[in-house]
Scaffold this motif. Structure first.
Motif, PDB file in Angstrom:
ATOM      1  N   GLY A 277       0.805  -1.209   0.000  1.00  0.00           N
ATOM      2  CA  GLY A 277       0.000   0.000   0.000  1.00  0.00           C
ATOM      3  C   GLY A 277       0.837   1.258   0.000  1.00  0.00           C
ATOM      4  O   GLY A 277       2.035   1.255  -0.312  1.00  0.00           O
ATOM      5  N   SER A 278       0.222   2.368   0.406  1.00  0.00           N
ATOM      6  CA  SER A 278       0.834   3.689   0.262  1.00  0.00           C
ATOM      7  C   SER A 278       2.054   3.898   1.147  1.00  0.00           C
ATOM      8  O   SER A 278       2.796   4.861   0.951  1.00  0.00           O
ATOM      9  CB  SER A 278      -0.211   4.772   0.565  1.00  0.00           C
ATOM     10  N   ALA A 279       2.286   3.019   2.108  1.00  0.00           N
ATOM     11  CA  ALA A 279       3.487   3.135   2.948  1.00  0.00           C
ATOM     12  C   ALA A 279       4.765   2.922   2.150  1.00  0.00           C
ATOM     13  O   ALA A 279       5.853   3.307   2.601  1.00  0.00           O
ATOM     14  CB  ALA A 279       3.429   2.120   4.098  1.00  0.00           C
ATOM     15  N   ALA A 280       4.648   2.322   0.973  1.00  0.00           N
ATOM     16  CA  ALA A 280       5.828   1.979   0.173  1.00  0.00           C
ATOM     17  C   ALA A 280       6.727   3.180  -0.096  1.00  0.00           C
ATOM     18  O   ALA A 280       7.953   3.099   0.034  1.00  0.00           O
ATOM     19  CB  ALA A 280       5.404   1.336  -1.140  1.00  0.00           C
ATOM     20  N   GLY A 281       6.148   4.302  -0.469  1.00  0.00           N
ATOM     21  CA  GLY A 281       6.951   5.477  -0.790  1.00  0.00           C
ATOM     22  C   GLY A 281       7.772   5.950   0.387  1.00  0.00           C
ATOM     23  O   GLY A 281       8.963   6.285   0.250  1.00  0.00           O
ATOM     24  N   CYS A 282       7.182   5.979   1.566  1.00  0.00           N
ATOM     25  CA  CYS A 282       7.884   6.403   2.773  1.00  0.00           C
ATOM     26  C   CYS A 282       9.039   5.456   3.087  1.00  0.00           C
ATOM     27  O   CYS A 282      10.153   5.904   3.404  1.00  0.00           O
ATOM     28  CB  CYS A 282       6.899   6.451   3.948  1.00  0.00           C
ATOM     29  N   VAL A 283       8.784   4.145   2.991  1.00  0.00           N
ATOM     30  CA  VAL A 283       9.839   3.175   3.301  1.00  0.00           C
ATOM     31  C   VAL A 283      10.976   3.285   2.290  1.00  0.00           C
ATOM     32  O   VAL A 283      12.159   3.267   2.649  1.00  0.00           O
ATOM     33  CB  VAL A 283       9.276   1.740   3.333  1.00  0.00           C
ATOM     34  N   GLN A 284      10.653   3.433   1.011  1.00  0.00           N
ATOM     35  CA  GLN A 284      11.687   3.515  -0.027  1.00  0.00           C
ATOM     36  C   GLN A 284      12.583   4.730   0.174  1.00  0.00           C
ATOM     37  O   GLN A 284      13.814   4.636   0.070  1.00  0.00           O
ATOM     38  CB  GLN A 284      11.027   3.561  -1.411  1.00  0.00           C
ATOM     39  N   GLU A 285      11.989   5.873   0.478  1.00  0.00           N
ATOM     40  CA  GLU A 285      12.804   7.072   0.683  1.00  0.00           C
ATOM     41  C   GLU A 285      13.676   6.944   1.943  1.00  0.00           C
ATOM     42  O   GLU A 285      14.816   7.424   1.976  1.00  0.00           O
ATOM     43  CB  GLU A 285      11.906   8.304   0.783  1.00  0.00           C
TER      44      GLU A 285
END
Length: 423
Positions: A277-285
């Motif tokens: 879900g949308s948490a992906a962007g935060c984890v990737q950065e």
């Protein structure tokens, strides 16, 4: 090939992909998914054609229960049918979802995933609605961004047709459904070429027709039911490869890399976070930020949640990994662990990998999930006495399950920095 770029939110992106493959859309409005159906209705009224050269037939029913029943009826009549919903609306669809999956119908439901009311009502992002559908037999496909809502929305429809299994394609409500991004639109002509025409013809030929009547919805008992129930196994066994193949084809068209599980981070990572879900962007950065400091960390972004493939999951996990933390955006009271954690734990247990697996609950009712929290999750895996089955982002002063985290930090992608500096 001309690429059309357009600013749109996740709902419109999913609707755009779904319109291409839909002949009948059965709907009932519920926040935050209603804009998907509204877009389909608007496009149909203005003569927009799907890949079959027709406008979508849209039917609004008296409830979500009626919407999914109309969807089932359309599928029985040989029409590719779609619906859009969330939360309590999705709960009303569950009984009929069992029937659609049991009959191996290629329907697709797009869900702007949202909290299901418990002690209170919340309309915010959560995955408790989707997790309540795990047993229905629908394949579950997750998108993490607006662009993915379009790309993987198409994968859901294509895979449903070829795999003869219905799909529930979901993305976080409001976090993705109402986020506006510049999206590269898929060309309907490209999508039309990807449809498995033989599978589509088989589906059409199996439609109910008074000219050649057949019996549906039999009553079965202990002498035959168990055997018949197991007969669907080959379809689910083959489905993961079907989805992976369509992800590869969409990747070839778009240049964006899609797999059932996408790995991001250090090739020699010791600590990995798994979520969807949308948490992906935060984890990737945050992974980028930590790697610059020498940390060996990584992230597995889950796309195909059902069927859950041990083979594809383990293929993305570096051989150097020592510990995994699984983040679930839902709570299942009384369970040993939340759904994604239990799946990952089962895969690790049945493999030859000697790994520690930790469970984390985050982001319920759209509670902010931040880089500082991600850093704390990685540090917890390094600790001499790591915490397990913890929450993050809140202060649990009742059962004291919260993992503390440090001061918030701000991360910027290079392109954002360049834009802000005028470069």
């Amino acid at each position: 090939m001309t690429i059309l770029k357009k600013a749109m939110d996740g709902n419109e992106a999913a609707a755009y992909a779904s319109y291409a493959f839909t002949e009948v859309a059965a709907i009932y409005p519920i926040t935050p998914s209603s804009p998907m159906a509204e877009a389909v209705d608007k496009w149909a009224a203005n003569g927009k054609k799907n890949i079959f050269g027709h406008e979508v037939k849209l039917v609004e029913m008296q409830s979500e229960c009626g919407a999914v029943s109309a969807m089932h009826g359309a599928l029985d009549a040989g029409c590719l049918a779609t619906s859009y919903t969330a939360s309590q609306g999705l709960m009303l669809m569950i009984p009929t979802m069992f029937r659609i999956a049991g009959q191996l119908k290629p329907g697709v439901i797009h869900v702007a995933s949202r909290n299901v009311a418990t002690h209170a009502i919340s309309i915010s992002a959560e995955q408790s609605d989707v997790m309540a559908c795990r047993q229905t037999g629908f394949a579950l496909l997750a998108s993490s961004s607006v662009q993915q809502a379009m790309d993987l929305g198409a994968v859901a429809h294509l895979s449903a047709i070829k795999g003869h299994v219905p799909f529930l394609h979901f993305f976080d409500g409001f976090r993705t459904s109402h986020e506006i991004q510049n999206v590269e639109c898929l060309d309907y002509a490209d999508l039309a070429k990807l449809v498995d025409k033989k599978a589509l013809e088989e589906f059409k030929a199996n439609a109910l027709n008074p000219e050649h009547p057949v019996l549906r919805t039999t009553g079965q008992y202990s002498d035959t039911y168990f055997q018949s129930r197991e007969a669907c196994n080959p379809y689910y066994d083959k489905l993961v490869d079907v989805v992976a193949d369509y992800m590869k084809k969409i990747s070839e068209i778009t240049g964006r890399d899609y797999k059932p599980f996408n790995y991001y981070g250090a090739p020699d990572a010791k600590y990995v976070i798994v979520t969807m879900g949308s948490a992906a962007g935060c984890v990737q950065e945050t992974v980028d930020y930590l790697r610059k400091q020498g940390a060996k960390v990584g992230f597995i972004e889950v796309h195909l949640y059902r069927p859950f493939s041990a083979q594809y999951f383990l293929s993305q996990l570096p051989a150097t990994v020592e510990a995994i933390t699984v983040g679930d955006r839902t709570k299942e009271p009384g369970a040993v662990g939340e759904p994604l954690y239990e799946d990952v734990s089962s895969v690790v247990l049945e493999s030859d990998r000697k790994l520690k697996v930790f469970a984390c609950r985050y982001g319920l009712a759209s509670k902010d999930f931040t880089p500082a929290q991600v850093i704390a999750m990685y540090k917890n895996m390094e600790a001499k006495e790591p915490k397990n089955h913890y929450t993050i982002g809140i202060n649990d002063d009742v059962t004291h399950l919260s993992l503390p985290y440090g001061k918030e930090i701000t991360l910027f992608r290079k392109e954002l920095l360049a834009a802000s500096s005028g470069d």
